[in-house]
Design an enzyme around this catalytic site. Structure first.
Site, PDB file in Angstrom:
ATOM      1  N   SER A  80      63.579  29.424   7.795  1.00 27.49           N
ATOM      2  CA  SER A  80      63.862  28.136   8.003  1.00 27.49           C
ATOM      3  C   SER A  80      63.890  27.877   6.293  1.00 27.49           C
ATOM      4  O   SER A  80      64.712  26.721   6.101  1.00 27.49           O
ATOM      5  CB  SER A  80      62.558  27.448   7.610  1.00 27.49           C
ATOM      6  OG  SER A  80      61.015  28.242   6.928  1.00 27.49           O
ATOM      7  N   LYS A 128      64.932  21.262   6.506  1.00 26.03           N
ATOM      8  CA  LYS A 128      64.358  19.923   5.841  1.00 26.03           C
ATOM      9  C   LYS A 128      65.203  18.810   6.210  1.00 26.03           C
ATOM     10  O   LYS A 128      65.168  17.516   6.170  1.00 26.03           O
ATOM     11  CB  LYS A 128      63.667  19.768   4.414  1.00 26.03           C
ATOM     12  CG  LYS A 128      62.685  20.899   4.256  1.00 26.03           C
ATOM     13  CD  LYS A 128      61.454  20.652   5.045  1.00 26.03           C
ATOM     14  CE  LYS A 128      59.978  21.401   5.128  1.00 26.03           C
ATOM     15  NZ  LYS A 128      59.109  20.953   5.414  1.00 26.03           N
ATOM     16  N   GLU A 151      56.955  12.861  -0.153  1.00 30.83           N
ATOM     17  CA  GLU A 151      56.191  13.695  -0.491  1.00 30.83           C
ATOM     18  C   GLU A 151      56.749  15.221  -1.010  1.00 30.83           C
ATOM     19  O   GLU A 151      57.645  15.373   0.272  1.00 30.83           O
ATOM     20  CB  GLU A 151      54.684  13.495   0.303  1.00 30.83           C
ATOM     21  CG  GLU A 151      54.421  14.291   1.567  1.00 30.83           C
ATOM     22  CD  GLU A 151      55.335  14.567   2.153  1.00 30.83           C
ATOM     23  OE1 GLU A 151      55.668  13.097   2.656  1.00 30.83           O
ATOM     24  OE2 GLU A 151      55.717  14.831   3.104  1.00 30.83           O
TER      25      GLU A 151
END
Ligand SMILES: Cc1ncc(COP(=O)(O)O)c(C=O)c1O
Lengths: 267, 404
Positions: free
Chosen positions: B386, B97, B119
């Site tokens: 990830s 991210k 969000e």
């Protein structure tokens, strides 16, 4: 002539401004909606915006979000909303009805099917909050082929060249969103609206309605001086919510508010 | 590598469409802000100073390049293709991210915006946003469904420590989609001074494009590392798909090489037969939500359905539009792993490799294990790991009946 065009023409002839209340279909019960629509007309509504409930009302504040949740709690569908319009039309053939909501229920039904069913039911115009003119180019043919008015939003942030495009793309009226925010906001600034309306009028020849933040007869009257119609949503939906267990009381409360707005507008 | 280009590599088109997907389905107030963002991004994308600032932070702040690691014991356990892991879990803040939040925070800075909003579902994107807010001196507010606030307490506290304000969202299903609705509502109201950092490759144009571009560093590194480590490109890529940002970051640079197979793994939840999953590409149909047309989980009336996944980061009823296009043109395959399969993969990777994957990434591991067994030992699979699993330990302990 379309019912919407007709309504604005006859108001103009009388020197009056349009009063356009919004309610969410199926809130709080499916069978409350048609009687409420008639009550709105009797209290002085010129056009009705009928909200199609959606699970993710991104442009709405808490009041209309909760109205959607109440309506969806008993599965009020787009089919149901069209049935309500058809029922309303059995005794009212003149008050224009605009369906207001989000695109996905229409996508799911299919544009061609939806347009045919809406016209059959007696719908006059459609305002899809998340369908701006750029995206509508792929589907507007369906609406135009059956003379359903496409009502678009203009916002305080809309630049002049876009205003012009929206003015050409839309029919019936355009809806000016009075403020940067969601429905139910309280920060409407009449002078700011007046300045923006002046800008909009240069590019838009169809009537301009103003909504968001209009909750009293006083604001409605002040705003109406610079536009062709006022749209009142959350103030009405709040009264429906407060009287959710008593349909008669809800109708009385809403009629009183809409009636007072009519009086203020016509004064 | 073949040079034929069977797929349109210039997507999205000028209107932000990937085939029938994507676009900009937003209420009018946001149109101007999205236009401004698009114009700025297209300018900065080719700006040497912007790229240098981005590359510098990826190297020295995030810790890139992330390793490409041959998981030997996992490979031996599966008995087939060699499994390499792209270690995004080793990035600063523990997931992919951060690649995107660095990029978008730089955009915010170049645009002169002092406030960012985000969000979050699992809290990883919220943490990554709060982190870059601290790093760049920006005010940060994170919207998070109240259900997720409850199940990701540790990340909520991390965000607060970083100086962000966390707003619990009580509307709708109280999860990621509702957090996104509320972030959009806040943005509409504060559009003049606020930059909205969307956390995945979804939302209105230009977000899917710019998030993809920022995350594509993953796939470009894999291209280079593959040549260095095994002298060619892999046979298959596997990544989990929530909104689709880690997957598109790995896939995008490979779209033009059709001999490399791509598998996106959605959250199969309790199984694809019922409704308790979050697999719109596997089970949904195209519709419009959150500013783009894409595959969605919806009911017969077009209402968005609640989703279920063991991992909060995959618990989303939509998916980025580029994946919907890749599915339609057949370039990528989309499959699902259930909650149980993901949990099992979590334990396997932990025990065989000493690497604790995030529950999201565990879905990719689960599918890669199955896939490897069907392939030959001289073939290679690259799995995007990830994120790391620290944030999920509480969930796993509860499921295993341990009170940690
Ligand atoms: C570690 C990790 N992987 C994957 C995802 C899913 O997001 P995306 O599909 O955008 O990569 C998340 C989301 O929170 C995450 O935290």
């Amino acid at each position: 002539m379309s019912r919407i065009k007709n309504a604005f023409a006859s108001l103009e002839a009388q020197g009056k401004k349009a009063l356009i209340p919004y309610i969410t279909a199926g809130d709080p019960q499916k069978d409350a909606t048609v009687p409420m629509m008639h009550a709105l007309v009797n209290a002085g509504a010129d056009i009705i915006e009928l909200g199609v409930p959606f699970s993710d009302p991104m442009a709405d504040g808490p009041t209309i979000q909760l109205a959607c949740e109440r309506a969806l709690a008993h599965n009020t569908s787009l089919h149901d909303v069209l049935a309500m319009v058809a029922e309303f039309r059995t005794t009212n053939s003149s008050t224009p009805i605009v369906l207001m909501g989000y695109l996905n229920p229409v996508e799911r039904m299919g544009y061609e099917t939806f347009v045919a069913a809406a016209v059959e039911a007696g719908v006059d115009g459609v305002l899809m909050v998340d369908l701006p003119p750029e995206e509508a180019v792929d589907v507007e043919g369906f609406f135009k082929s059956r003379d359903l008015d496409m009502i678009y939003l203009i916002a305080p942030t809309t630049k002049d060249e876009r205003i012009e495009r929206i003015g050409h793309a839309g029919s019936g009226y355009v809806y000016y969103v009075s403020l940067k925010g969601v429905t139910g906001s309280k920060a409407l600034d009449v002078d700011d609206v007046a300045r923006n309306l002046e800008r909009i009028r240069k590019h838009v020849s169809i009537p301009v309605g103003v909504g968001f933040g209009i909750n009293t007869g006083e604001t409605a009257a002040a705003v109406s001086k610079v536009c062709d119609g006022v749209i009142v949503g959350s103030a009405i939906v709040n009264l429906i919510a407060a009287n959710a267990d008593n349909a008669k009381a809800a109708q009385d409360a809403v009629s009183a508010l809409v009636g007072s707005m009519r009086t203020a507008l016509d004064a | 590598m073949s040079t034929n280009k069977p797929f349109d590599l210039d997507l999205p088109d000028a209107r932000g469409h990937f085939g029938i997907h994507g676009g900009r389905f937003v209420s009018e107030t946001l149109s101007a802000a999205l236009d401004e963002l698009e114009t700025t991004y297209k300018k900065l994308r080719d700006d040497a100073d912007f790229q240098a600032a981005f590359d510098k932070d990826l190297a020295h702040y995030v810790g890139r390049p992330s390793p490409l690691y041959l998981a030997e014991r996992l490979t031996a356990h599966c008995g087939g293709a060699q499994i390499y892991l792209k270690r995004e879990d080793l990035n600063h803040t523990g997931a992919h991210k951060i690649n995107n939040t660095i990029g978008q925070a730089l955009l915010a800075k170049f645009m002169g915006k002092k406030k960012i909003i985000a969000e979050t579902g699992a809290g990883q994107h919220g943490v990554a946003s709060a982190t870059v807010a601290a790093r760049f001196g920006l005010e940060c507010k994170v919207f998070m469904g109240s259900t997720d606030v409850e199940r990701q307490k540790l990340n909520v506290y991390r965000m607060k420590l970083l100086g962000a304000e966390v707003e619990a969202v009580e509307s709708g299903t109280k999860t990621l989609k509702d957090a996104m609705n509320e972030a959009m509502r806040h943005w509409v109201t504060h559009v003049d001074d606020t930059f909205y950092i969307i956390g995945t490759a979804a939302g209105p144009h230009p977000y899917p494009m710019l998030v993809r571009d920022f995350q594509s560093v993953i796939g470009r590194e894999v291209q280079r590392q593959s040549v260095e480590q095994f002298g060619r490109q892999p046979d298959a890529l596997v990544a989990c798909v929530g909104g689709g940002s880690n997957a598109i970051g790995l896939f995008h640079p490979y779209i033009k090489y059709p001999e490399v197979a791509m598998y996106g793994v959605e959250a199969g939840g309790l199984g694809l037969d019922g409704n308790d999953h979050a697999a719109p590409l596997s089970k949904g149909r195209p519709g419009v939500l959150h500013g783009n047309r894409t595959y969605l989980m919806e009911d017969e009336n077009g209402q968005i359905m609640g989703t279920h996944s063991i991992s909060a980061g995959l618990d989303y009823p939509g998916v980025g539009p580029e994946h919907s296009w890749l599915k339609d043109v057949g370039r990528a395959q989309y499959v699902a792993a259930t909650d149980d399969e993901a949990l099992d993969a979590f334990h396997k990777l932990t025990q065989l490799e000493g690497i604790m994957p995030a529950l999201e990434s565990s879905h990719a591991i689960a599918y890669a294990m199955k896939l490897a067994a069907t392939m030959k030992p001289d073939q290679v699979i690259v799995v995007n790991l990830s994120g790391r699993g620290d944030k999920d330990i509480h969930t796993i302990a509860t499921l295993d009946g341990v009170t940690a």
